[in-house]
Every structure is written in structure tokens, then in C-alpha cells.
Enzyme design. Sequence first.
Site, PDB file in Angstrom:
ATOM      1  N   ASP A  77       0.732  -1.281  -0.114  1.00  0.00           N
ATOM      2  CA  ASP A  77      -0.007  -0.092   0.001  1.00  0.00           C
ATOM      3  C   ASP A  77       0.916   1.292   0.013  1.00  0.00           C
ATOM      4  O   ASP A  77       2.075   1.098   0.353  1.00  0.00           O
ATOM      5  CB  ASP A  77      -0.684   0.010   1.387  1.00  0.00           C
ATOM      6  CG  ASP A  77      -1.944  -1.071   1.218  1.00  0.00           C
ATOM      7  OD1 ASP A  77      -2.097  -1.374  -0.045  1.00  0.00           O
ATOM      8  OD2 ASP A  77      -2.492  -1.330   2.301  1.00  0.00           O
ATOM      9  N   LYS A 113      -3.140   2.126  -3.141  1.00  0.00           N
ATOM     10  CA  LYS A 113      -4.548   2.186  -2.912  1.00  0.00           C
ATOM     11  C   LYS A 113      -4.636   3.415  -1.800  1.00  0.00           C
ATOM     12  O   LYS A 113      -4.251   3.008  -0.592  1.00  0.00           O
ATOM     13  CB  LYS A 113      -5.092   1.019  -2.601  1.00  0.00           C
ATOM     14  CG  LYS A 113      -6.656   0.843  -3.089  1.00  0.00           C
ATOM     15  CD  LYS A 113      -6.985  -0.437  -3.363  1.00  0.00           C
ATOM     16  CE  LYS A 113      -6.930  -1.247  -2.118  1.00  0.00           C
ATOM     17  NZ  LYS A 113      -7.848  -0.674  -1.126  1.00  0.00           N
ATOM     18  N   MET A 171      -9.385   6.675   9.132  1.00  0.00           N
ATOM     19  CA  MET A 171      -9.723   7.435   8.030  1.00  0.00           C
ATOM     20  C   MET A 171     -10.943   8.492   8.288  1.00  0.00           C
ATOM     21  O   MET A 171     -11.785   8.620   7.760  1.00  0.00           O
ATOM     22  CB  MET A 171     -10.145   6.539   6.787  1.00  0.00           C
ATOM     23  CG  MET A 171      -9.465   5.446   6.153  1.00  0.00           C
ATOM     24  SD  MET A 171     -10.088   4.227   5.293  1.00  0.00           S
ATOM     25  CE  MET A 171     -10.485   2.913   6.375  1.00  0.00           C
TER      26      MET A 171
END
Length: 464
Positions: free
Chosen positions: A248, A270, A383
Site C-alpha cells: 500500500d 491504494k 480514515m
Amino acid sequence: MQHFPIFVALAGRRVVLSGGGEAALAKLRLLLKTEAHITVFSPDPSPEIRAWAGARRLRWVGRALEPGDALCTVLFYAADEDAGEDARTTALARADGALTNIVDNLGDSQFITPAIVDRDPVTVAIGTEGAAPVLARAIKRDLEAQLPSTLGLLARAGKAFRKLAEALPAGRARRDFWADYYFRAGPRAAASGEEAVQQSLDDLLSAHLARKPQTGHITFVGAGPGDPELLTLKARKAIDAADVIIHDRLISPAILELARREAVLIDAGKEGFGPSMTQDEINALIIRHGQAGAQVVRLKSGDPTVFGRLDEEIDAVDESGITWHIVPGITSASAAVAALGQSLTKRGRNSALRFITGHDSRGFADHDWRALARPGEVAAIYMGKRAARFIQGRLLMHGANPATPVSAVENASRPDQRILSTSLAQLPADLATAQLTGPALVLLGLAPRDAATALSELQQEEII
Ligand code: SAH
């Protein structure tokens, strides 16, 4: 990097040194390990230099260096132990086209000689660009202790065997053979001498030629929050063994550095926003490499089982019939709360803990806001930066106390870690002001413990 490390072929080539005292001797002892043609210019050299000249190990010219003396020279050392003479001889050598070094004068040298750990043909060169000779010496000492004295023997025998080892197909099979030799069979045999080492190579090759070709395997590895020391030993081993690492964007460069030089590194890039590979493309990539027989490490930040879309990848791999397993990692919530000096659960405060995401596939994620709004609740919000205003709105609407402590930890465990301590009321405004650009974990219901903050700042300074 101001100095680029290289190994220069010196066999049969000219090296010139000006000087005849201690500084000259120190350099010559090193240079005499090579097969260079060494010429020393010195009107009055020490007895060792005369003896070496007598034994024809070097050429000695009994006068000071003059123009043209360093023609066709690869390396020139000024070891005159006199700044004026060093400058003079260096200027002459440069004019003759040599690359020049002045002993103990980093600034005026075109190249420098590193600290060396010598297990010929294995040579480890350590450079600190003059910043910390003490550090270079300490590293050298550690390496000397770590590298067995038989390494040279193993490497020489291995080098002579390279052609024969080509009977194995290039890539994985050949690498496994050499790993077996250098780390298992070789060191065992080395204790019994050179012949035993030769024999171990022959035996090992037969054994490896008889092996079935390796089948691919996928390891889903948690890379932790970023500090390489927070990798598990299993993660480290999986990275060491990987042919292909699909990672990632959040994986820190310090961790990718650990991969073998031959490993293929693929950035699956990503991220929540911005350009990225689609999940289908990532799945296809993993399977393609697995089917080709590679040991694939799918490296995910933190713990792969936490907001990592792991199941989608496992489903795809399962469908292809390739074997897989998971290596857990330290999730960023653990690193973030450690940075606050707090714990995620506490008797009398919260007996449950939620890991929630600010986003899901539909946008801002919905949660049990009523439960989250209760006093004492603790939630680790992944997030959560962009969703902060939405989360704040929902919580206040469901009766949360605006003074509820909230912390955001950016780049947890990394040298650039930052801690933002705020309240639910101030969260969106303080986040906007702080302009966190790295990954950040929001901890609802937790404030940094003061002493712990001071300590972590101290540690940060030490790291820097
Ligand atoms: N599997 C990961 C989470 C992936 S989701 C884990 O277990 O940590 C990506 C989110 O993780 C980021 O948006 C951020 O909220 C959090 N994150 C990942 N690394 C982080 C770090 N070093 N510091 C703070 N938060 C981090």
C-alpha cells in the site's frame, strides 16, 4: 548522500601515494590487500615501506612527487602529513587525471576510504561522510563480531561454484540453493575445512536439483504503523523471503528498504482518494504472481485485518486455489494510543472499545451514534480526518458532551509523528488548523497523558 559508494577494480592498475610516515603506512596496509600496482613517492620513507619495496610489493621512488608522476593513475593518496605538501601533490595528481584523496581531509578529497570489514571476497564498507567516525568504528566492531571468519572461505568456494549452480533454473530455485549454502550447509561444513565445503556444495546441488518446483503462496502481512521496529518477527521473515511485495501507499520507505534487492516491489497505491489501482486490479496482480510460483507478500499498513479490504483479496486468492496465510500487525490505533501514553480500555471508564471508520464504500460511515455519544466511550476512528465534521455533528446531535476529549495522532510511530489534543466541540476547526497531511488516527474519548506527551516529544527529539 554526498558520497556514492562503489568498489573500484584495482587489479593491475596504478595507485600512487605521496608520503612515507604513519599516515602513509595506514593506507598502504589496506592498499596492499589489493592487486594494484602501487608507487610510493617519499624522500625518506619508514623502514616498512623500504621493506615492501625490497619484497617488490610496491615501487618506491625516493623523491617528492613531480608533474607527470601520477599519469595513468586511478587513485592518488596524499599522505604527506603536511598541509602545504598535501595541497601541492594533490594538485599535481589532479592535473595528471587521478582521483585524489588527502588523508584526514574530507573537504579537499575527491573520494574517501570507508571503514572496512574484510572477509575477502566479502567486503563491507561503512561510510558516515565524515560525520561520525565513532559510529563507523562501532558499526565495524559489531559487524566484525557478527560475520564469521569462515565467511571468506564460503564466499570463495561459492564463487567458484557459480557456473555449476546454473544447472538450477534462475530465480527462486537458485536463490534457495545459495541461501541453503550460505546460512545452513556451508557454515556447518566450514568448521571441517575447505574440502568439506566443496563437498557440501556438491551434495546440496544434487539435493536441490531433485526438488519439485516451488508453488506460489500469498502471505498477507501487517506492516504495522510505520516504525520498522514495530514489525513482527514473522513479518520480517516474510519480507525477507518474498519474491514479490505488493504494498500500500502507506507503507513507510524504511520498511520497503528491508526487502531483498531482487524482490519485485509493486506499489498498489491504494489510498482513500486520488489515483489508485482498483481492487480488482490488485486481486489480479496478486493471483498472477502467485500462479507464476512466486512467494508473494501482500503488505498492508497496520494490521491487515483492520479496514484493509482483506476479505476481498482472500476470496479472490481462494478462488484461484493458491495457498495463503495472514501475519498480523500492530494496528495504528495501538501505536496512536501508545503515543498518547494512554490505554484503549480502562477499568471504570470503558469496558468496550470500538474501531470505526470515517468512510465506507457509500461515503461517510454511519454508526451507533447514541452509544458512541455516551460519557466514557472510546473509539479509534480510522480514515476520520475528512469525516470529522460529520462525526462531530452526529455525536452532538445524539447528546455527546462537547467537552469530550478527542486526540488525533498523525504518522503514529514515525519520526514525523504529531499529536493534536482537542475536544469534540473544537475537533473540525483544530484539525483544519493543524493541516495534517499524513495518515491520522482520531481517538474519541482520550486525551494525551501529560507526562506521556512530554516523554514522546523527548523521544521524538532523540530520533531526530
Ligand atoms: N490496516 C490499517 C488501517 C488501514 S485504513 C491499520 O491497522 O492501521 C488507513 C487508515 O489507518 C488511515 O486513514 C489512518 O486513519 C490509519 N493509519 C494508518 N497508519 C497510520 C499511522 N502511522 N498513524 C496514524 N494513523 C494511521
